[in-house]
Design a protein around this motif. Structure first.
Motif, PDB file in Angstrom:
ATOM      1  N   SER A  10       0.815  -1.283  -0.044  1.00 23.29           N
ATOM      2  CA  SER A  10       0.150   0.125  -0.034  1.00 23.29           C
ATOM      3  C   SER A  10       0.683   1.178   0.128  1.00 23.29           C
ATOM      4  N   VAL A  11       0.448   2.262  -0.673  1.00 23.84           N
ATOM      5  CA  VAL A  11       1.066   3.715  -0.709  1.00 23.84           C
ATOM      6  C   VAL A  11       0.358   4.572   0.122  1.00 23.84           C
ATOM      7  N   VAL A  12       1.065   5.052   1.162  1.00 22.16           N
ATOM      8  CA  VAL A  12       0.313   5.624   2.232  1.00 22.16           C
ATOM      9  C   VAL A  12       0.829   7.015   2.551  1.00 22.16           C
ATOM     10  N   GLY A  13       0.066   7.868   2.885  1.00 22.79           N
ATOM     11  CA  GLY A  13       0.516   9.323   3.133  1.00 22.79           C
ATOM     12  C   GLY A  13       0.935   9.306   4.682  1.00 22.79           C
ATOM     13  N   PRO A  14       1.536  10.502   5.025  1.00 20.44           N
ATOM     14  CA  PRO A  14       2.155  10.544   6.526  1.00 20.44           C
ATOM     15  C   PRO A  14       1.195  10.453   7.503  1.00 20.44           C
ATOM     16  N   ASP A  15      -0.069  10.308   7.347  1.00 21.23           N
ATOM     17  CA  ASP A  15      -1.187   9.874   8.329  1.00 21.23           C
ATOM     18  C   ASP A  15      -1.498   8.460   8.207  1.00 21.23           C
ATOM     19  N   GLY A  16      -0.847   7.657   7.447  1.00 18.69           N
ATOM     20  CA  GLY A  16      -1.094   6.234   7.269  1.00 18.69           C
ATOM     21  C   GLY A  16      -2.123   5.924   6.749  1.00 18.69           C
ATOM     22  N   LYS A  17      -2.794   6.698   5.980  1.00 16.10           N
ATOM     23  CA  LYS A  17      -4.141   6.188   5.221  1.00 16.10           C
ATOM     24  C   LYS A  17      -3.675   5.955   3.747  1.00 16.10           C
ATOM     25  N   PRO A  18      -4.226   5.285   2.993  1.00 17.04           N
ATOM     26  CA  PRO A  18      -3.967   5.136   1.380  1.00 17.04           C
ATOM     27  C   PRO A  18      -4.115   6.472   0.802  1.00 17.04           C
ATOM     28  N   THR A  19      -3.175   6.872  -0.171  1.00 23.12           N
ATOM     29  CA  THR A  19      -3.214   7.950  -0.865  1.00 23.12           C
ATOM     30  C   THR A  19      -2.942   7.897  -2.160  1.00 23.12           C
ATOM     31  N   SER A  20      -3.717   8.827  -2.938  1.00 22.50           N
ATOM     32  CA  SER A  20      -3.465   8.653  -4.620  1.00 22.50           C
ATOM     33  C   SER A  20      -2.575   9.896  -5.081  1.00 22.50           C
ATOM     34  N   GLU A  60      15.720  -8.774 -10.446  1.00 22.01           N
ATOM     35  CA  GLU A  60      15.878  -7.657  -9.524  1.00 22.01           C
ATOM     36  C   GLU A  60      14.940  -6.346  -9.832  1.00 22.01           C
ATOM     37  N   TYR A  61      14.360  -5.915  -8.653  1.00 18.01           N
ATOM     38  CA  TYR A  61      13.239  -4.665  -8.812  1.00 18.01           C
ATOM     39  C   TYR A  61      13.400  -3.769  -7.735  1.00 18.01           C
ATOM     40  N   SER A  62      13.153  -2.676  -8.136  1.00 18.85           N
ATOM     41  CA  SER A  62      13.094  -1.707  -7.075  1.00 18.85           C
ATOM     42  C   SER A  62      12.132  -0.579  -7.558  1.00 18.85           C
ATOM     43  N   GLY A  63      11.619   0.290  -6.821  1.00 21.16           N
ATOM     44  CA  GLY A  63      10.823   1.265  -6.890  1.00 21.16           C
ATOM     45  C   GLY A  63      11.037   2.819  -6.444  1.00 21.16           C
ATOM     46  N   SER A  64      10.707   3.694  -7.196  1.00 27.47           N
ATOM     47  CA  SER A  64      10.951   5.091  -6.583  1.00 27.47           C
ATOM     48  C   SER A  64       9.455   5.733  -6.804  1.00 27.47           C
ATOM     49  N   PHE A  65       9.371   6.692  -5.661  1.00 31.29           N
ATOM     50  CA  PHE A  65       8.129   7.553  -5.711  1.00 31.29           C
ATOM     51  C   PHE A  65       8.079   8.478  -6.770  1.00 31.29           C
ATOM     52  N   VAL A  66       6.902   8.766  -7.399  1.00 31.42           N
ATOM     53  CA  VAL A  66       6.454   9.626  -8.297  1.00 31.42           C
ATOM     54  C   VAL A  66       5.294  10.541  -7.803  1.00 31.42           C
ATOM     55  N   ARG A  67       5.334  11.664  -7.963  1.00 28.81           N
ATOM     56  CA  ARG A  67       4.209  12.530  -7.662  1.00 28.81           C
ATOM     57  C   ARG A  67       3.107  12.567  -8.750  1.00 28.81           C
ATOM     58  N   ASN A  68       1.756  12.169  -8.279  1.00 23.43           N
ATOM     59  CA  ASN A  68       0.886  12.058  -9.352  1.00 23.43           C
ATOM     60  C   ASN A  68       0.365  13.541 -10.071  1.00 23.43           C
TER      61      ASN A  68
END
Length: 103
Positions: A10-20, A60-68
Motif C-alpha cells: 500500500s502507498v500511504v501518506g504521512p497520516d498512514g491512510k492510503p493516498t493517490s 531484481e526490482y526496485s521502485g521510486s516514488f513519483v508524484r501523481n
C-alpha cells in the motif's frame, strides 16, 4: 515455465491512510513506466488501499516514488520507495505500508 511472482503493498501518506498523491515507478524487467498505486476506491473493502503486481521471478526490482500529476511523460521521481528485491518463482512479497514522503 516458472510461476510468476507477486509484489503487493500500500502507498500511504504521512497520516498512514492510503493516498493517490503518489505512484511508485517500478524499475526492473517490466514494461517501461509500470506504475503502482493504491486502490483508493473499491467495492471489495479488502483491496482498499492495496496494489498488486505480477512480475517475472528471479529478476531484481526496485521502485521510486513519483508524484501523481497530469504530466505523464515528465513525472520526476521523488525518492526511493522499495528495493532492490529479487522474488522467487511463485513468491508473494508484501511490502506492507510504504509511506510517501512529501518533498
Amino acid at each position: 515455465m516458472r510461476p510468476a511472482a507477486t509484489i503487493t503493498g500500500s502507498v500511504v501518506g504521512p497520516d498512514g491512510k492510503p493516498t493517490s498523491e503518489f505512484f511508485i515507478r517500478v524499475h526492473g524487467a517490466v514494461p517501461p513506466d509500470t506504475m503502482l498505486r493504491s486502490t483508493v476506491f473499491s467495492q471489495d473493502k479488502s483491496r482498499l488501499g492495496r496494489f498488486e503486481l505480477k512480475v517475472a521471478p528471479e529478476v531484481e526490482y526496485s521502485g521510486s516514488f513519483v508524484r501523481n500529476t497530469g504530466q505523464m511523460e515528465t513525472r520526476p521521481t521523488v525518492g526511493k520507495a522499495f528495493g532492490p528485491l529479487t522474488p522467487k518463482p511463485g513468491e508473494t512479497i508484501d511490502l506492507g505500508n510504504i509511506a510517501s514522503a512529501r518533498p
